[in-house]
Design an enzyme around this catalytic site. Structure first.
Site, mmCIF file in Angstrom:
data_model
loop_
_atom_site.group_PDB
_atom_site.id
_atom_site.type_symbol
_atom_site.label_atom_id
_atom_site.label_comp_id
_atom_site.label_asym_id
_atom_site.label_seq_id
_atom_site.Cartn_x
_atom_site.Cartn_y
_atom_site.Cartn_z
ATOM 1 N N TYR A 221 0.821 -1.203 0.000
ATOM 2 C CA TYR A 221 0.000 0.000 0.000
ATOM 3 C C TYR A 221 0.862 1.264 0.000
ATOM 4 O O TYR A 221 1.917 1.292 0.606
ATOM 5 C CB TYR A 221 -0.905 0.014 1.227
ATOM 6 C CG TYR A 221 -1.852 -1.155 1.299
ATOM 7 C CD1 TYR A 221 -2.258 -1.820 0.142
ATOM 8 C CD2 TYR A 221 -2.345 -1.597 2.513
ATOM 9 C CE1 TYR A 221 -3.133 -2.891 0.206
ATOM 10 C CE2 TYR A 221 -3.221 -2.672 2.580
ATOM 11 C CZ TYR A 221 -3.613 -3.318 1.430
ATOM 12 O OH TYR A 221 -4.471 -4.373 1.494
ATOM 13 N N GLU B 278 -16.996 -1.633 23.778
ATOM 14 C CA GLU B 278 -18.029 -1.184 22.833
ATOM 15 C C GLU B 278 -18.587 0.195 23.176
ATOM 16 O O GLU B 278 -19.254 0.814 22.342
ATOM 17 C CB GLU B 278 -19.147 -2.223 22.758
ATOM 18 C CG GLU B 278 -18.670 -3.526 22.107
ATOM 19 C CD GLU B 278 -19.626 -4.681 22.310
ATOM 20 O OE1 GLU B 278 -20.382 -4.647 23.310
ATOM 21 O OE2 GLU B 278 -19.615 -5.612 21.483
#
Ligand SMILES: [Zn+2]
Ligand SMILES: [Zn+2]
Length: 420
Positions: free
Chosen positions: A321, A397
Site C-alpha cells: 500500500y 463497545e
C-alpha cells in the site's frame, strides 16, 4: 448554515446516534462471531446490502471488487458528495479474547487451516457505517448533497493471485456516479481509550512493500569454501548492508523508515555450503520519494554485495500500500468537528504508525482523512492493551458511539461548510 438550524440539526443527529448505539453493538457482535477473510466476505456483504436496501437508499451496488457494497443516499438539497469507507475483512488469527460472542470460525488461508477473527476491529467499522446509513436515511430532507457508503473488502491483504481491496473498488468506480468530493474513514485502535479520537495531518501510516531475495552461490564442502561460492556469507553482508540504507543514506530527520529482513533460509547441515539462500523482508516509509529510493537501493545493495562475494542476487519487490497521507487542509478543517464530538480532551494528535492501510488509494484520488477511534477501556493503559491483530484484541463497545457520531458530524459539517 445559520446557527439555529445548525443547532437543531446537530441535536437531531445526536438523538438519532444515541438511539442507534445498541443496534450498532448488536451488529458488531454478530459480525464478530462470523468473521470472513479478504475477498470472502459473502455473509457480511449480504447483511450490509440487505440493510442498505431496507433503508431505501437511492442506489445499492453489490459485488464491487468481489464482495464490496456501495450505497448512495441523495439528500433533499444540493451539495457535495461525501464518501465514508468501512473495511469488512477479518484475519487468520485464532481468537483468545474472553467474550461471549468470540469467534470459533476456522477457514483455509494459503493452504493452511487457521482460526479466523476480527482481530483488527473491521467488524466495528462495518457496524458503525451501517448505523450512519440508518441515521441519515431517516433525515434525508436535511442532507445537503449526497452520501456514499463504501463497504470495502480485503483491506488486510489478498489470497494469493487475487486482486481486490480499495484499489479495485476505485477501478470499479466506487468514487464515481456521483463523484465523491471528499472521503472519511476511521479505524478502531487499541492505542487509544474509548472516548478518544486520533488525527494526524499528512503522513499517518506507512507504505508497506515487501521484498524477496534469492542469493545464488555454488555448493561445496564446508571445509573448502574456496572451491565454491558461499551464499550464506553473502547474505550476512547483504543484511548488514541493508541496515545501513536508513541509517547512512536517508534523511531520517525528514521522515523515519524501517528495513526488516523477517525470514532467512538456506542450507541443510553444518559442513555443506549450500547453493542458495532465500530472504524475505519488508520496508516501511512515510514519503513516496523515500519509498522509491529504498526500492532502488535495496535491489542495488543486494546485487552489488552479492557480486562482490562471487554470488548473484535476484531481488523481487512486491509493492504494497502507498503511504496513508491525510489531506492536511481537510484534516485541519475537521478539528473543530472532532472537538465537538469528543470534547477537547478527547482529541489526540497521534504519532505515525508503521502499519499500512489501503485507505491510501482513496486519498490518492480525492481529499481524504483517516481517524483512529479508541476502544481500550477507560480505566486501562492503552499502551499495555493487546494491539490490533493480537488474538486477545478487545473492543470496549462504549467507544463505538463516538465512531458513529464522528462520521455523522463530519458529513453534515462538510456539506454545510466544505473544506474545498
Ligand atoms: Zn489490520
Ligand atoms: Zn485494519
Amino acid at each position: 448554515m445559520n446557527a439555529p438550524t445548525e443547532h437543531s440539526l446537530i441535536a437531531q443527529i445526536e438523538a438519532r446516534a444515541a438511539s442507534l448505539e445498541q443496534k450498532v453493538i448488536a451488529w458488531r457482535r454478530d459480525f464478530h462471531a462470523h468473521p470472513e477473510l479478504g475477498n470472502r466476505e459473502l455473509r457480511t456483504s449480504r447483511i450490509i446490502a440487505e440493510h442498505l436496501q431496507s433503508l431505501g437508499l437511492d442506489d445499492v451496488r453489490v459485488g464491487v471488487a468481489h464482495t464490496g457494497v456501495v450505497g448512495t443516499l441523495e439528500g433533499g438539497k444540493p451539495g457535495p458528495c461525501v464518501g465514508l469507507r468501512a473495511d469488512m475483512d477479518a484475519l487468520p488469527v485464532t481468537e483468545m479474547a474472553d467474550v461471549s460472542f468470540a469467534s470459533k470460525a476456522r477457514t483455509d488461508w494459503a493452504g493452511q487451516e487457521v482460526g479466523t477473527m476480527h482481530a483488527c476491529g473491521h467488524d466495528c467499522h462495518v457496524a458503525i457505517l451501517m448505523g450512519v446509513a440508518e441515521l441519515f436515511a431517516g433525515m434525508r430532507e436535511h442532507i445537503h448533497g449526497s452520501i456514499k457508503f463504501i463497504f470495502q473488502p480485503a483491506e488486510e491483504g489478498l489470497p494469493d493471485g487475487e486482486h481486490g481491496g480499495a484499489k479495485m473498488m476505485i477501478e470499479e468506480h466506487a468514487l464515481a456516479n456521483p463523484k465523491v468530493d471528499a472521503i472519511f474513514g476511521l479505524h478502531v485502535m487499541s492505542g487509544l481509550n474509548a472516548g478518544q479520537v486520533g488525527y494526524r495531518p499528512g503522513a499517518m501510516m506507512a507504505s508497506t512493500d515487501n521484498f524477496f531475495i534469492k542469493v545464488k552461490g555454488r555448493q561445496t564442502h564446508g571445509a573448502m569454501p574456496w572451491l565454491g561460492a558461499d551464499p550464506i556469507v553473502a547474505s550476512a553482508q547483504i543484511i548488514m548492508g541493508m541496515q545501513t540504507l536508513v541509517s547512512r543514506q536517508m534523511d531520517i530527520m525528514h521522515e523515519p523508515a524501517v528495513v526488516t529482513i523477517g525470514s532467512i533460509n538456506g542450507g541443510v547441515r553444518e559442513n555443506i555450503i549450500p547453493d542458495e539462500v532465500l530472504m524475505r523482508g519488508t520496508y516501511r516509509t512515510f514519503d513516496e520519494e523515500q519509498r522509491e529510493f529504498l526500492r532502488e537501493r535495496i535491489a542495488d545493495t543486494a546485487t552489488n554485495i552479492a557480486c562482490a562475494c562471487q554470488t548473484t542476487a535476484d531481488v523481487h519487490i512486491v509493492k504494497g500500500y502507498p503511504v496513508t497521507v491525510n489531506d492536511p487542509k481537510l484534516t485541519l478543517w475537521s478539528i473543530p468537528t472532532l472537538s465537538r464530538v469528543a470534547g477537547d480532551a478527547g482529541v489526540v494528535h497521534v504519532p505515525k504508525t508503521g502499519g499500512g492501510e489501503d485507505f491510501s488509494y482513496f486519498q490518492k484520488e480525492i481529499p481524504g482523512a483517516f481517524y483512529f477511534v479508541g476502544i481500550t477501556p477507560r480505566d486501562q493503559d492503552p499502551a499495555k492493551a493487546p494491539a490490533n491483530h493480537s488474538p486477545y484484541f478487545y473492543v470496549d463497545e462504549s467507544g463505538l458511539l463516538l465512531g458513529l457520531r464522528l462520521l455523522a458530524h463530519l458529513v453534515v459539517d462538510y456539506q454545510h461548510k466544505p473544506a474545498y
